[in-house]
Design an enzyme around this catalytic site. Structure first.
Site, PDB file in Angstrom:
ATOM      1  N   GLY A 217       0.828  -1.203   0.000  1.00 46.99           N
ATOM      2  CA  GLY A 217       0.000   0.000   0.000  1.00 46.99           C
ATOM      3  C   GLY A 217       0.853   1.238   0.000  1.00 46.99           C
ATOM      4  O   GLY A 217       2.084   1.146   0.104  1.00 46.99           O
TER       5      GLY A 217
ATOM      6  N   CYS B  18       5.712  -5.373   1.235  1.00 46.51           N
ATOM      7  CA  CYS B  18       5.895  -3.919   1.091  1.00 46.51           C
ATOM      8  C   CYS B  18       5.391  -3.158   2.316  1.00 46.51           C
ATOM      9  O   CYS B  18       5.990  -3.268   3.381  1.00 46.51           O
ATOM     10  CB  CYS B  18       5.249  -3.452  -0.211  1.00 46.51           C
TER      11      CYS B  18
ATOM     12  N   HIS C 146       8.111  -6.979  -4.213  1.00 46.47           N
ATOM     13  CA  HIS C 146       6.831  -7.501  -4.694  1.00 46.47           C
ATOM     14  C   HIS C 146       6.975  -8.854  -5.377  1.00 46.47           C
ATOM     15  O   HIS C 146       7.173  -8.921  -6.574  1.00 46.47           O
ATOM     16  CB  HIS C 146       6.188  -6.493  -5.643  1.00 46.47           C
TER      17      HIS C 146
ATOM     18  N   GLU D  34       4.741 -10.824  -6.108  1.00 42.47           N
ATOM     19  CA  GLU D  34       3.654 -11.026  -7.074  1.00 42.47           C
ATOM     20  C   GLU D  34       4.014 -10.355  -8.401  1.00 42.47           C
ATOM     21  O   GLU D  34       3.349 -10.604  -9.411  1.00 42.47           O
ATOM     22  CB  GLU D  34       2.338 -10.460  -6.517  1.00 42.47           C
TER      23      GLU D  34
END
Lengths: 938, 367
Positions: B227, B255, B341, B343
């Site tokens: 975020g 994160c 990250h 992902e």
């Protein structure tokens, strides 16, 4: 896993003579590898039969062997030196093949040599298409439907199954030799047979052609800990169907989404890991379906450094060969530093904030009668790279680098407007397709048609369309009315002043002046691997038109060395060799050295070579702007071949000092009339000659001179359009041909001295003293271009009388031309009389050969003389004179099967090798000498 | 008709860049940051972690392959503004749904192109993070400067609540093998995809939630999402994360989720001079000795000193370029987090193993 300290001495295998598909990129990788290993305290031994390479210099390696690339040579070296390991991945397919042969013969094992940076099973897998295909199936990597044929009959069956078009590739060959796309079943039989013949194991692969699929390449590095990075993604502008060496390529990939790119990245990593355990570089090629599915198939994987990795190194600043060598020693990527930033990690993937465009350079005019269409087999002889802040700018700069008498893409009045010709060219790609795509768009041929015929991605086509739209805006103006913004935009998009001048109907100099007034100046940006994220240390620059200039000018005295541009026949690696030595010598003399060149294959464009590298077209405007910015004390033009030399006149006109031999002398040597007068004044013989401007005049003059005649346009390279004619009919035909094709208005006619012996001398002169570095005698009789003949150093059957004359004349001419630096003079000898054919006061093709054969740094000496730092008498010449050195011309005829393999005054060879012989009883020498008159069948 | 002529970018320190307008004609403000990725612009622009940022893309061309409905990380563009060198208003990709220009117009995003982005990046690199304003509507420089001076600093800003889901929702694969409660601080869709692909039935909760609420889903583990904003001012979230990490179940933080986990463990976070934003960031996994190329987007970082002096926290990953903290774990607990990250999207898939590890932790804990 840090460095393996048991490796103390490494053998690097070079790639041998330059042939199409294997050029000087391997000199670049071999040199880098050698330096990289020596940095680690390792003793490097090098073998290469190509004398015109930097890698075979003592400045690069500890022990250099200029021997044929054969197992016997390897044994000879291993008997003399304790070698711990061999690094076979730097010498292209040739190096790899030799290493594999030695492996099979048990040579490495016998001498306790380890192979590093490679895995023999990996090579075997990637070269055996069937095994490779099986492996890819196992790891779920899709490939084009393919089958292997070991016989003619098998091949026919496969063709029946696949249908047409299909591709035939011969196993274990170089640069796609024996590869063809077959559209027509009628052509199939002969091409199948040729493929089977060319393959050393009589095997061909037949693939279903994935014509029109988008083509991409990834460059990978892996360490012994299995960490992998992708150094660069390269997109082919020309889709599948054209060999990647013959494709215009772009980095980074321009039309690839992250989704598809990451899939490709995953596949590439999986492929590299699957083929074996080795630490080093690897190139993987993919095709992507040009539809919504974006299916990816693997084409091939090369577990070694390659032409593409050299390009990727220049494109990103990440020195692949240098790092790959360290990885071969056992280093992990995370233990090494990024060579550009020097602070961040080598374990990372470069990111670009610019675009590079590579365009291949072809030389079809050297091979009359050849099929000029591009296909699976590589036909280009060199390449250029343009760097810009947009695709358009990079494209224009690449076009300006090509030296094909174009000022860029478009806006030079050379457009083709015949619709039929354009359409044919779009479908049958040749060297000029890019230009014809431009012409097609300009003519208003719909994108749909262009795309159907070329399969080129629409994004690229639209970029070219934008250029044409811009030209139309510019055209509406003239010099006084063009708004600053528009001129700025044209410059940002890469237009040369010359192109803009064409559009505004004014002079190039006026455009330059206008830019100056408006403050539209070139700025220089850094190639830094990281898009500006970190500070970078390495002075590797390219120009663009923006606001910030990153190239800070030092207060040191500077020298600019002009490079030799793209490799082509007649101007190859030899000139890069000389440029690099020029740079190193000037550095030794305390100058800051500035290299300007646009050939990504070379050592001269390695950012480790000069103090400052400007990767720019060797094109007047770019050179001039760099000179304006850097204010060097002078420019060295005599090392970069014709490319650099051609700029001498303009440099002189603009008052920029030329280092060494003056422009006047360079010009005098080229001006046949004045030069002949100079010879006459010095009582030197030369063949009778004359200059004509038409066929009419030629016929008239031929009465005086007598046949046979040597006919050629003035100011040409490698004997372009040079021909021996024996009667009026041939003379007329050739003169008309020259005028028609080249628009040349000065044509030289020389009486050809039949049956003469040809030889050439190279010398260094400081204006007062002359030192002859070597005299070479050709084996074939006069009439064959010096670049194409076997030649022997020193002469093998010239008597004292002739030798004395050659020496005396060389000295006389060098002094008469007020040479400061190098000079090469070509002679014809008949009946003990010595005739001067031509003199070139510059570094010649033979200088590197002589330097290697005699083991002396002649270019270094010559550069110091040019700079005025030394006189000829300051050097203690001590050539190693044992036996003879034979120069062996090497041709790439297998790439042009339909060309008559005859030699003449026009050069056709692509490279050369060296062979040392003890005496004239040597069987190799005896053989070529015996065959000297069979020159028409090489 | 849009004014084709001019747009302007002004930095907090007064530096002005002139360019051409892209997207909506208007004015926008935010913290300026640069991203060095060469692919994946759409994924980046829709990543909620970029909320409030004026993003400079360093790659030479943006927009070439248009936009695709599947390549989004949230339902709208999150960046406050866009700065590019070349912006392609036309695109070429058979699978694309629209152009980048139209996506910007739909999302009311203001941008500027034809900027010497390299000069800009070098400027930011040496001056550090700062606010900026882009305007293409003809507002005077003076007015823009005034407007810019009123923009609050990113330091001390909580932004997650602006981008996280307002209501909880579930995503369920065909044959779920476990359940995960996800705290959404501004989650990227691909985190959810990566979990669901591995058989997790996930329920995504708004950031303002409680452990009790998360537990109503009867999860086998907790995911703390990425975020935007400064983690230091998110006291409630830090408290929540503390409770989550003490709940005795596997936890995975990404994160901002990683930073919050760190803060909940008594570690410190600090604002970086220049953040890490790109898809080429090298990470060393200290446990395996293996490296990963990762996608990153952060301007704050967990302080390394604070880990070294903390007895219960283990440093698991470091960034190879600057040795900053890239991953941590609680010793002897299946609780770990990474700054980067895994992902990806945009970016490489080298770190996907972390999701496998998380699921493995969950399956192990379940037994």
């Amino acid at each position: 896993m840090p460095k393996d300290n048991s490796i103390k001495s490494v053998l690097i295998i070079g790639s041998g003579p330059i042939v199409i598909g294997q050029a000087c990129e391997f000199d670049y990788s071999g040199s880098q590898a050698s330096r990289s290993l020596r940095e680690e305290g390792i003793e490097v031994t090098l073998i290469n039969s190509n004398p015109a390479t930097i890698m075979t210099d003592k400045v690069v390696a500890d022990n250099v062997y200029l021997l044929p690339l054969e197992p016997n040579s390897i044994i000879e070296i291993l008997q003399k030196h304790k070698i711990d390991a061999v690094l076979p991945t730097m010498g292209g397919q040739t190096g790899l093949n030799l290493a594999m042969k030695c492996e099979e013969m048990g040579i490495w094992e016998e001498f306790g040599v380890r192979m590093i940076g490679v895995d023999t099973t990996a090579i075997a897998i990637t070269e055996d298409r069937e095994q490779f295909r099986e492996l890819m199936g196992k790891i779920d990597v899709p490939m084009a439907p393919q089958k292997t044929a070991k016989s003619f009959l098998e091949g026919k069956e496969i063709a029946q199954e696949f249908g047409f078009p299909l591709c035939i590739r011969a196993s274990y060959t170089l640069g796609g030799a024996g590869a063809s796309i077959v559209y027509d079943p009628k052509e199939f039989d002969s091409l199948l047979e040729r493929g089977l013949q060319l393959s050393p194991i009589h095997e061909v692969m037949i693939d279903k052609a994935m014509m029109g699929w988008k083509e991409f390449e990834l460059e990978l590095l892996r360490d012994a800990n299995d960490n992998v990075v992708i150094v660069c993604s390269i997109e082919n502008f020309d889709p599948m169907g054209i060999h990647t060496g013959d494709s215009i390529t772009v980095a980074p990939a321009m039309t690839l989404s992250d989704t598809t790119f990451q899939k490709m990245r995953d596949m590439a990593i999986k492929m590299m890991r699957s083929i074996g355990n080795f630490a080093g570089g690897c190139n993987v090629q993919f095709a992507v379906s040009p539809d919504a599915n974006e299916d990816i198939i693997a084409i091939e994987i090369n577990p070694r450094v390659s032409r593409s990795s050299a390009l990727a190194s220049k494109a990103t600043g990440y020195p692949i060969a240098k790092i790959a060598s360290k990885l071969a020693l056992g280093y992990r990527l995370d233990e090494l530093k990024n060579q550009i930033t020097k602070t961040t990690s080598a374990m990372f993937e470069p990111t670009l904030d610019y675009v590079i465009v590579k365009i291949p350079r072809w030389n079809f005019n050297k091979f009359p009668g050849t099929d000029r269409r591009l296909g699976l087999q590589m036909k280009s002889v060199g390449e250029v790279m343009g760097i810009g802040r947009s695709f358009q700018e990079a494209l224009q700069k690449a076009c300006q680098s090509l030296e094909i008498n174009r000022n860029g893409l478009g806006a030079d009045g050379k457009e083709l407007t015949n619709q039929q010709e354009i359409l044919y060219s779009l479908e049958n790609a040749s060297w000029n397709r890019l230009f014809h795509i431009y012409d097609a768009i300009k003519l208003g041929i719909p994108f749909k048609t262009i795309q159907e015929k070329t399969k080129i991605d629409l994004w690229f086509l639209k970029q070219i369309e934008e250029l044409i739209e811009l030209e139309r805006k510019v055209e509406k103006h003239h010099l006084d009315t063009i708004p600053k913004e528009l001129l700025f935009e044209a410059k940002q998009k890469g237009y040369a002043d010359r192109q803009i001048a064409h559009l505004l109907k004014c002079l190039e100099s006026e455009v330059h002046k206008k830019r100056d007034e408006l403050g539209i100046n070139r700025v220089y940006k850094l190639v830094d691997t990281c898009a500006g994220e970190f500070e970078a240390q390495t002075p590797y620059y390219y120009s663009t038109f923006e606001y910030e200039n990153e190239s800070v000018v030092s207060t040191k005295k500077k020298i600019v060395v002009l490079g030799s541009g793209p490799n082509r026949i007649g101007q190859g690696i030899e000139f890069d060799y000389s440029c690099v030595h020029g740079v190193l010598a000037a550095k030794e003399c305390g100058y800051e050295t500035i290299m300007i060149n646009c050939n990504p294959e070379t050592v001269s464009t390695d950012f480790d070579t000069a103090d400052k590298l400007y990767f720019e077209p060797v094109f007047w405007e770019h050179i001039y702007d760099i000179i304006q910015h850097e204010k060097p004390v002078g420019v060295i033009v005599q090392l970069g071949g014709q490319t650099a030399l051609k700029l001498a006149e303009k440099l002189n006109r603009y008052g920029i000092p030329i280092i060494g031999t003056s422009f006047e002398a360079l010009d005098l040597a080229e001006d046949r009339g004045r030069f002949s007068k100079l010879l006459e004044e010095n009582d030197i013989l030369f063949p009778k000659y004359g200059v004509v401007e038409s066929a009419e005049q030629a016929l008239e003059l031929s009465q005086d001179l007598g046949f046979p005649l040597l006919v050629r346009p003035s100011y040409v390279l490698g004997g372009q359009k040079m021909k021996i004619v024996i009667n009026e009919e041939e003379l007329e035909q050739h003169v008309v041909d020259i005028i028609g094709e080249m628009g040349a208005n000065h044509i030289l006619l020389d009486h050809f001295i039949g049956g003469a012996i040809e030889c050439e001398a190279d010398a260094i002169c400081d204006g007062e003293d002359v030192y002859i570095i070597g005299i070479m005698q050709h084996i074939e009789p006069a009439g064959i271009h010096s670049g194409d003949s076997y030649a022997v150093l020193p002469p093998y059957n010239l008597g004292d009388l002739v030798m004395t004359q050659i020496e005396e004349i060389t000295k006389k001419v060098a002094k008469a031309l007020k040479t400061v630096g190098l000079i090469n003079i070509q002679y014809a000898v008949k009946d003990d009389k010595v005739y001067v054919i031509e003199a070139n006061p510059r570094a010649s093709r033979t200088v590197p050969f002589i330097a290697k054969a005699y083991d002396e740094p002649y270019v270094n000496y010559a550069t110091k003389v040019m700079l005025g730092e030394k006189k000829v008498k300051d050097f203690n010449f001590n050539p190693r004179k044992e036996g003879y050195a034979v120069k062996i011309p090497v041709f790439s005829y297998e790439k042009f099967p339909d060309v008559k393999k005859e030699l003449g005054p026009e050069m056709k060879s692509t490279g050369e090798g060296i062979r040392f012989i003890k005496d004239l009883r040597d069987p190799f020498f005896m053989k070529i000498y015996a065959e000297r008159n069979m020159h028409l069948s090489k | 008709m849009k004014n084709e002529t001019a747009a302007v970018l002004i930095l907090e320190d007064g530096t002005i860049f002139h360019g051409k307008p892209i997207g909506k004609i208007g004015t926008t403000t935010g913290e300026i940051a640069f991203n060095t990725g060469m692919t994946g612009y759409q994924e980046v622009f829709t990543d909620p972690s970029y909320y409030g940022q004026i993003l400079v893309m360093t790659t030479a061309h943006i927009g070439n392959y248009g936009v695709h409905d599947d390549e989004i990380e949230s339902d709208s563009m999150m960046i406050a503004g866009l700065v590019t060198k070349n912006f392609s208003k036309t695109f070429s990709r058979v699978a694309a749904n629209d152009s980048m220009e139209n996506l910007m117009l739909k999302n009311n995003k203001v941008g500027i192109s034809d900027i010497d982005t390299r000069a800009l990046v070098r400027h930011i690199r040496s001056r550090g993070a700062m606010n900026a304003i882009i305007s293409s509507d003809g507002t005077s420089i003076e007015d823009l400067k005034t407007q810019l001076s009123k923009v609050p600093s990113m330091s001390g800003l909580e932004l997650s609540s602006k981008v996280c889901t307002k209501t909880a929702y579930e995503v369920k694969p065909e044959n779920p093998i476990c359940k995960i409660s996800v705290v959404d601080f501004g989650i990227k869709k691909n985190i959810i995809r990566c979990l669901v692909e591995r058989g997790a039935h996930v329920k995504v909760f708004p950031m303002h939630t409680s452990l009790q609420e998360l537990d109503t889903f009867e999860p086998d583990g907790y995911m703390l999402s990425n975020g935007p904003g400064d983690p230091g001012v998110m006291a409630d979230s830090i408290q929540l994360v503390k409770e989550v990490s003490n709940a005795g179940k596997p936890v995975f933080g990404i994160c901002l989720g990683h930073q919050l986990l760190g803060l909940s463990l008594g570690l410190k976070t600090e604002k970086m001079f220049n953040g890490h934003r790109g898809i080429n960031h090298p990470i060393l996994n200290l446990k395996t000795g293996k490296c990963e190329i990762t996608s990153q987007n952060h301007g704050f970082v967990v302080s390394k000193e604070s880990i070294e002096s903390n007895p219960i926290v283990e440093l698991t990953h470091i960034h190879l370029n600057d040795n900053t903290v890239a991953g941590l774990a609680i010793k002897d607990k299946p609780v770990f987090s990474v700054q980067y990250h895994p992902e990806a999207s945009a970016g490489p898939h080298d770190s996907r193993y972390l999701f496998d590890q998380f699921i493995a932790n969950i399956l192990k804990a379940k037994v």
